[in-house]
Design a protein around this motif. Sequence first.
Motif, PDB file in Angstrom:
ATOM      1  N   UNK A 151       0.818  -1.217   0.000  1.00 11.14           N
ATOM      2  CA  UNK A 151       0.000   0.000   0.000  1.00 11.14           C
ATOM      3  C   UNK A 151       0.848   1.262   0.000  1.00 11.14           C
ATOM      4  N   UNK A 152       2.172   1.098   0.001  1.00 10.82           N
ATOM      5  CA  UNK A 152       3.078   2.231   0.040  1.00 10.82           C
ATOM      6  C   UNK A 152       3.957   2.198   1.268  1.00 10.82           C
ATOM      7  N   UNK A 153       5.267   2.291   1.075  1.00 16.87           N
ATOM      8  CA  UNK A 153       6.203   2.321   2.192  1.00 16.87           C
ATOM      9  C   UNK A 153       6.144   3.684   2.879  1.00 16.87           C
ATOM     10  N   UNK A 154       6.427   3.699   4.171  1.00 18.05           N
ATOM     11  CA  UNK A 154       6.450   4.978   4.878  1.00 18.05           C
ATOM     12  C   UNK A 154       7.280   4.834   6.146  1.00 18.05           C
ATOM     13  N   UNK A 155       7.621   5.979   6.725  1.00 23.45           N
ATOM     14  CA  UNK A 155       8.345   6.022   7.984  1.00 23.45           C
ATOM     15  C   UNK A 155       7.666   7.008   8.924  1.00 23.45           C
ATOM     16  N   UNK A 156       7.791   6.747  10.201  1.00 22.35           N
ATOM     17  CA  UNK A 156       7.361   7.688  11.239  1.00 22.35           C
ATOM     18  C   UNK A 156       8.595   7.990  12.071  1.00 22.35           C
TER      19      UNK A 156
ATOM     20  N   UNK B  63      11.169  -2.178  12.250  1.00 20.11           N
ATOM     21  CA  UNK B  63      10.947  -2.362  10.812  1.00 20.11           C
ATOM     22  C   UNK B  63       9.854  -3.409  10.612  1.00 20.11           C
ATOM     23  N   UNK B  64       8.680  -2.963  10.142  1.00 22.99           N
ATOM     24  CA  UNK B  64       7.523  -3.829   9.920  1.00 22.99           C
ATOM     25  C   UNK B  64       7.345  -4.046   8.419  1.00 22.99           C
ATOM     26  N   UNK B  65       7.066  -5.290   8.049  1.00 22.83           N
ATOM     27  CA  UNK B  65       6.745  -5.585   6.647  1.00 22.83           C
ATOM     28  C   UNK B  65       5.320  -6.121   6.559  1.00 22.83           C
ATOM     29  N   UNK B  66       4.484  -5.405   5.807  1.00 22.44           N
ATOM     30  CA  UNK B  66       3.127  -5.862   5.498  1.00 22.44           C
ATOM     31  C   UNK B  66       3.248  -6.757   4.271  1.00 22.44           C
ATOM     32  N   UNK B  67       2.921  -8.054   4.456  1.00 24.12           N
ATOM     33  CA  UNK B  67       3.200  -9.046   3.418  1.00 24.12           C
ATOM     34  C   UNK B  67       1.957  -9.568   2.722  1.00 24.12           C
ATOM     35  N   UNK B  68       0.761  -9.247   3.222  1.00 16.14           N
ATOM     36  CA  UNK B  68      -0.416  -9.789   2.574  1.00 16.14           C
ATOM     37  C   UNK B  68      -1.703  -9.343   3.235  1.00 16.14           C
TER      38      UNK B  68
END
Length: 313
Positions: free
Chosen positions: A49-54, A136-141
């Motif tokens: 859905x788009x990479x981002x940082x906080x 570091x979180x990865x949304x995988x599905x």
Amino acid sequence: MRIAVFGAGAVGGYFGGRLAQAGEDVVFIARGAQLQALRERGLRVESPKGDFSVNPARATDDPAQVETVDAVLVGVKTWQVPDAAEAMRPLLGPDAFVVPLQNGVEAPDQLAAALGSERVLGGLCRIVSFLVEPGHVRHAGLEPYVAFGELDDRPSGRAERLRAAFARAGVTAEVPSEIRVAMWGKFLFIASFSGVGAVTRAPAGVLRSLPETRRLLEQAMHEVLAVAHARGIALPEQSIPNTMALIDGLLPEGTASMQRDIMAGRPSELESQNGAVVRLGQEVGVATPLHAFIYHSLTPLEMRARGRVEFEL
């Protein structure tokens, strides 16, 4: 909204990160390496859905050091919920409410027992995500989704305010007409998929394509459905084909977090998933033989992960 995310792992990190990115006032309650990473480098999320940082990310391990909030999203593992309930008390202003996002169906009652039922909504989420490393979180599905509502299903201004906050963050959010039915629908999926996956050690693509394991998934779901109906939860019969269709749409390599934890020798949510199906079934006289087999088969590994027994693999 002022929102505390209690438990800033793969689930809390993703949803809390989206809310923070959208401008909500978010503080993460974390510990250990995750807390250190959030303080030093902020939060990084990779997502289709788009990479981002906080960065900076507000984070602490001491809820007493945070001003009171409007809402608490509970992202800890299921076995940590009772302790989290006691620890979050300093966060709760007079009108604050708490939304559990755990797998399983018992967290709202556990939170209500500690904090009072008037503070607690029912809740659930759907996402496949994991921690690549601290911070570091990865949304995988799966399309990220949250649902929540009053436990008595009355119309709720506070639930609608939180839904609107998620909508501003680009997260699909819903206030179902019957939140416990929605939670049991998620439970039917996750307990069956986690349990069959953990006992076979196979990913979604294998589980759904082999006739033998596909039948196991369906049998596990039928058992959850029977327990739900016996407990007065109006889960529709269509839940099973709908859930199989959801599994058919997962990435072939997809696995559940409980399965990954068990395979890695970590403590897991076995007790609140397959164990809960067995226990909740016993309370209403419903046999759950497949879930009992899964639960009892995996118990030695769970006890080993928690240091209660020792043996070589």
